[in-house]
Every structure is written in structure tokens, then in C-alpha cells.
Write an enzyme that holds these catalytic residues in place. Sequence first.
Site, mmCIF file in Angstrom:
data_model
loop_
_atom_site.group_PDB
_atom_site.id
_atom_site.type_symbol
_atom_site.label_atom_id
_atom_site.label_comp_id
_atom_site.label_asym_id
_atom_site.label_seq_id
_atom_site.Cartn_x
_atom_site.Cartn_y
_atom_site.Cartn_z
ATOM 1 N N ASP A 170 0.780 -1.265 0.144
ATOM 2 C CA ASP A 170 0.078 0.134 -0.049
ATOM 3 C C ASP A 170 0.828 1.251 0.104
ATOM 4 O O ASP A 170 0.431 2.286 -0.867
ATOM 5 C CB ASP A 170 -0.970 -0.083 1.361
ATOM 6 C CG ASP A 170 -1.773 -1.077 1.093
ATOM 7 O OD1 ASP A 170 -1.877 -2.163 0.476
ATOM 8 O OD2 ASP A 170 -2.985 -1.159 2.035
ATOM 9 N N GLU A 402 2.857 -7.841 11.883
ATOM 10 C CA GLU A 402 2.342 -7.350 10.609
ATOM 11 C C GLU A 402 3.866 -7.441 9.794
ATOM 12 O O GLU A 402 3.964 -7.608 8.432
ATOM 13 C CB GLU A 402 1.765 -6.300 10.568
ATOM 14 C CG GLU A 402 1.111 -5.926 9.283
ATOM 15 C CD GLU A 402 0.073 -4.476 9.206
ATOM 16 O OE1 GLU A 402 0.227 -4.139 10.237
ATOM 17 O OE2 GLU A 402 -0.277 -4.220 8.204
HETATM 18 C C1 GLC Z 1 -2.411 -3.532 4.891
HETATM 19 C C2 GLC Z 1 -1.331 -4.323 3.843
HETATM 20 C C3 GLC Z 1 -2.316 -5.168 2.882
HETATM 21 C C4 GLC Z 1 -3.208 -5.902 3.851
HETATM 22 C C5 GLC Z 1 -3.944 -5.299 4.843
HETATM 23 C C6 GLC Z 1 -4.684 -6.210 5.791
HETATM 24 O O1 GLC Z 1 -3.179 -2.350 4.432
HETATM 25 O O2 GLC Z 1 -0.937 -3.143 3.288
HETATM 26 O O3 GLC Z 1 -1.376 -5.686 1.836
HETATM 27 O O4 GLC Z 1 -3.991 -6.800 2.910
HETATM 28 O O5 GLC Z 1 -3.174 -4.450 5.689
HETATM 29 O O6 GLC Z 1 -3.689 -7.107 6.302
#
Ligand code: GLC
Length: 437
Positions: A170, A402
Site C-alpha cells: 500500500d 505485521e
Molecule cells: C495492509 C496491507 C495489505 C493487507 C492489509 C490487511 O493494508 O498493506 O496488503 O492486505 O493490511 O492485512
Amino acid sequence: MKKELYKKAIAILDANFQEGGFTIPSAGLYPFQWKWDSGFIAIGFAHYDIEKAKTEMRTLLDAQWENGFIPHIVFHTENDSYFPGADFHQSELHPLSSKKYRSTGMTQPPVSGFVLQEMYRIAEDKDDMLHFIKEEIDKVFDNHVYFYKNRDPKDEGLVYIYHNWESGTDNSPVWDDIWKTMNPPEYTFVRKDTTHVDASQRPTKREYDHYLHLIDIAKEHNYDDAKIAELSPFLVQDPLFNAMLIKSNRALIELYELIGGHEDKIATLSQWQLKSIKSFNDKLFDAALGAYVHYDLRNEEPIRHITSSSFSPLFAHIPSEERAQVLVKTMMEKFGGEDKYLCASFDPTDDRFNPRKYWRGPVWINMNWMLFRGLRSNGYTDLAERIKIDSLELIQQYGFYEYFDCRRDTGDKNQTGYGGNNFSWSAALYIDMVNTD
Ligand code: GLC
């Protein structure tokens, strides 16, 4: 220790699994179902609870639109701890959107095809799994039809994304130059992510203005693909996204062969495959950088930065043997120093690198999982092993976060993982990696 961690991974997935038959990525921060997360999560479940793995994928595919599109977030519940939520996205604007679930009007990397194949690989009862795959596979095929029909305006075999959130990576610095071509209004809104996570690890307010503006443009045209292709200031051919599509094409071909019949679909998939792989190699490889790069289709120029996505084509067997060698050399020279864990999400030698910030440098376990698989299947077993060891070590030291700092030593005694904790795909892919020799 290993046993304890394995148990913990299972406990995280089970705790994040929801009554509606889907798994949240992380409590608080991400309270709904995300498309590519679900795929990785299903792979983890498949190792110890095959029914949950099936449910995860069944629920995701149940949210498919009538035109084959699968959304990036499915809003199963009303929950105002996330912004922007269902009321902002308004998927109902699109005439063919799901009548059953509200969702976003954008998608995420097409992992479902190869996830079904992984589930088949892992399942003990192959007949039962093949039965499940028979029920679901056409939905994934229809999703690929959607991509080639609507997301490839020049008929190149390469599909575009119209929003950075579609990439999955993102907040990558790759998008920075696109933001410079835009001048969105100043939105007034209340961020929710920074109530869960330290703001220094997240995008800025101004970056969010760009994200919201892109959605508004799509909404003005009821998420019509042709209009988006014509008007969106963000239109990118992303190597990770296209590599996932190619990997999933191949998986669908192999699964249809296993099922028997379906010659027409196999022929269609094979044609896409030839064209996509050729264009991918012709257009997205940057010989001077020694890596695949993103292409800005709106402004007709390559985006010349190296990211972990640059190496993802290995996973889909896109590069030739020689090119794979070049990729590995680039990875080792720029990302692979002994002071670092593999694999940073962004080139550590680039000025835009930030080892703490969301997709601008940290290590992500899903990317490592893909690189581990890709390197192994291309014969780079030692490097694959290093990526696996690095991934397991990060989780062992810091927990199921994460994302993680790629520096082995940040100089901070209280060094920790970043973003959401008890993060589902970190747990799921830990389970899968531990089970792969
Ligand atoms: C963040 C990440 C994306 C992922 C989401 C949920 O937005 O950038 O890739 O799917 O989190 O984990």
C-alpha cells in the site's frame, strides 16, 4: 520453543477466525476480510483444520460480483473502528456488485488460484479437496476473465491496478511520483489506523488524501472499469500483481487438468499465459537495474525502483534461467548484506528507503514466503533457506507482527515488530514454512 510458537500461531488464527466464516488480519487494526490475506490464511489453516481453510475461501468467493470481480475488503460486519469503511466505498454504486455483502470497489492481488492448488497439496484427503475445488474453481476462472477483459486496455496480457491499495504494497515509495502528478482536495476525516499503531509506521494525512481521491473518482463513475481506465490518475502495471495472476493461471490449468475435461478453459488460460509472460518480460524488466519494475500506464513510463515485488516473478517462473540469476545478484547486492534480514520491501540503497515505515523498507512475511518458494523452485536452495531462517528468526524474536525492521540491529534495545500484532498471515505462513523442508 518451536512447538510453543507453532501452538501460538494456531491460537492466533483460531482467535482471528470469525463467526461469519472468515478471518480478520489483526484485531483492532483490520476488522474485516481482506482478499489476499484470506488466501494466505487458508494455506495456514489447511495444515491443521482443513474445514476452516475451505470456509475461508468459500466465504471470500461468495463475495464475488456478478462480473467476476472479487473485492479487496468484504465488510461482513458494521464496525466503525476502520476508516474508510463500507459507507465511504459504497460498492452498491456498481450495478453488478454483490447484493449479499458490502465491500470496497477495488481488488487485491489474485492469489486464489494458487491458494486452491496449495490447499490441494497440503490436504490429506485429496478426493475431498478436489471435490471442494470443483465447486469453487470456476469462480476463480471468472475472476481472471474479469481481469483480462477489463483491466488490460491495450490487450497486452498485463493488467492494471487503479489504486495503491490494490497492489497489497500500500505505501510503497513506488507511488510517490504518481502522487506528485495529483492535487487532491484536503479531506476531513478521522483516521483509525493511528489509534492502533504508532503514526511513524503509517502513511501521512496527505497520502491518505490521495488514496481517498482515487476512490472518489471511481465512485463518480459507479466503479465503471472503462471510465476508470480512461480517467484514473493512478493506472499501474504492477509486477507483483501480474506475477500472482500468472502463477494463478498456471495453478488453474493444472487443477483443471486434474479434474478432467474443461479443454476450452485450459486453452484460454494457456493463451493468456503465453501472452502475459512474454509482455511481462518484454515490458517490465529493467536491464540496467537488474530487476523487474512497475510501469505507470497513465503517464507511460517505467517506475524505476527496486522493491520486493521486483523479485516476485521468480514465484511464477516468469524469468529465464539467466534472468533469474540477474535477479538473485541484484537481491544479494542491494538487499542481502549480513547486517540485514531478507527481504526488505524496498531497496535499502535507495533514498526513499525507510526501515520502519509501512512498505517503505520493512520485511513482510507474505513476501518472504513467496520469495522462499520462488527461489527454491528456481534451484536457489541456499538463498531460499536463508529467507526461511530469517523469517522464522524474526517471528521467534519479536512475535507474529505485521512487519519487521530489516536491520538485524537497529541500535534500539527495545527493538520490536511493527504494525498489528497477532497478525494472521504471519501466523499462517509461519505454519506453512515450518512444514516445508
Ligand atoms: C495492509 C496491507 C495489505 C493487507 C492489509 C490487511 O493494508 O498493506 O496488503 O492486505 O493490511 O492485512
